[in-house]
Design a protein around this motif. Structure first.
Motif, PDB file in Angstrom:
ATOM      1  N   ASN A  26     -19.184  18.138 126.478  1.00 34.06           N
ATOM      2  CA  ASN A  26     -19.327  18.769 125.057  1.00 34.06           C
ATOM      3  C   ASN A  26     -17.936  19.151 124.590  1.00 34.06           C
ATOM      4  O   ASN A  26     -17.760  18.885 123.313  1.00 34.06           O
ATOM      5  CB  ASN A  26     -20.243  19.744 124.876  1.00 34.06           C
ATOM      6  CG  ASN A  26     -21.729  19.322 124.975  1.00 34.06           C
ATOM      7  OD1 ASN A  26     -22.193  18.271 124.900  1.00 34.06           O
ATOM      8  ND2 ASN A  26     -22.747  20.290 125.521  1.00 34.06           N
ATOM      9  N   SER A  30     -16.476  17.292 121.291  1.00 31.04           N
ATOM     10  CA  SER A  30     -16.168  18.086 120.099  1.00 31.04           C
ATOM     11  C   SER A  30     -14.735  18.055 119.513  1.00 31.04           C
ATOM     12  O   SER A  30     -14.335  17.973 118.278  1.00 31.04           O
ATOM     13  CB  SER A  30     -16.641  19.524 120.182  1.00 31.04           C
ATOM     14  OG  SER A  30     -17.940  19.697 120.374  1.00 31.04           O
ATOM     15  N   HIS A  33     -14.190  14.565 117.849  1.00 35.40           N
ATOM     16  CA  HIS A  33     -14.807  14.469 116.757  1.00 35.40           C
ATOM     17  C   HIS A  33     -14.050  15.391 115.649  1.00 35.40           C
ATOM     18  O   HIS A  33     -13.672  14.751 114.679  1.00 35.40           O
ATOM     19  CB  HIS A  33     -16.344  14.929 116.717  1.00 35.40           C
ATOM     20  CG  HIS A  33     -17.173  14.122 117.227  1.00 35.40           C
ATOM     21  ND1 HIS A  33     -17.546  12.979 116.460  1.00 35.40           N
ATOM     22  CD2 HIS A  33     -17.885  14.162 118.340  1.00 35.40           C
ATOM     23  CE1 HIS A  33     -18.285  12.246 117.266  1.00 35.40           C
ATOM     24  NE2 HIS A  33     -18.373  13.197 118.406  1.00 35.40           N
ATOM     25  N   SER A  34     -13.423  16.419 116.067  1.00 32.39           N
ATOM     26  CA  SER A  34     -12.445  17.167 115.228  1.00 32.39           C
ATOM     27  C   SER A  34     -11.130  16.494 114.707  1.00 32.39           C
ATOM     28  O   SER A  34     -10.782  16.671 113.797  1.00 32.39           O
ATOM     29  CB  SER A  34     -12.404  18.711 115.869  1.00 32.39           C
ATOM     30  OG  SER A  34     -13.676  19.366 116.120  1.00 32.39           O
TER      31      SER A  34
END
Length: 74
Positions: A26, A30, A33-34
């Motif tokens: 995770n 993340s 994606h960021s």
């Protein structure tokens, strides 16, 4: 009987390793994606991702240490 209880306890303690693996996934998911949303912050976000990885991995190492303590000390 005591040996069976030790094995069950150590097995239960290793369940946290699966949770840590999911947590690490995770963290980096993340991060990807960021960076995809704002590439100019990639360097700063990488530092945060490494910090999140280290803290999550520490939990896994504590769980593994507890499993070994249950098996070999008690």
């Amino acid at each position: 009987m005591l040996e069976g209880a030790k094995l069950i306890g150590a097995g239960a303690a290793t369940i946290a390793l699966a949770g840590a693996a999911i947590g690490i996934g995770n963290v980096f998911s993340s991060s990807i994606h960021s960076v995809a949303r704002n590439p100019s912050l990639a360097k700063q976000l990488f530092g945060y991702a490494i910090l999140g990885f280290a803290l999550t991995e520490a939990i896994a190492l504590f769980a593994l240490m507890m499993a070994f303590l249950i098996l070999f000390v008690f």
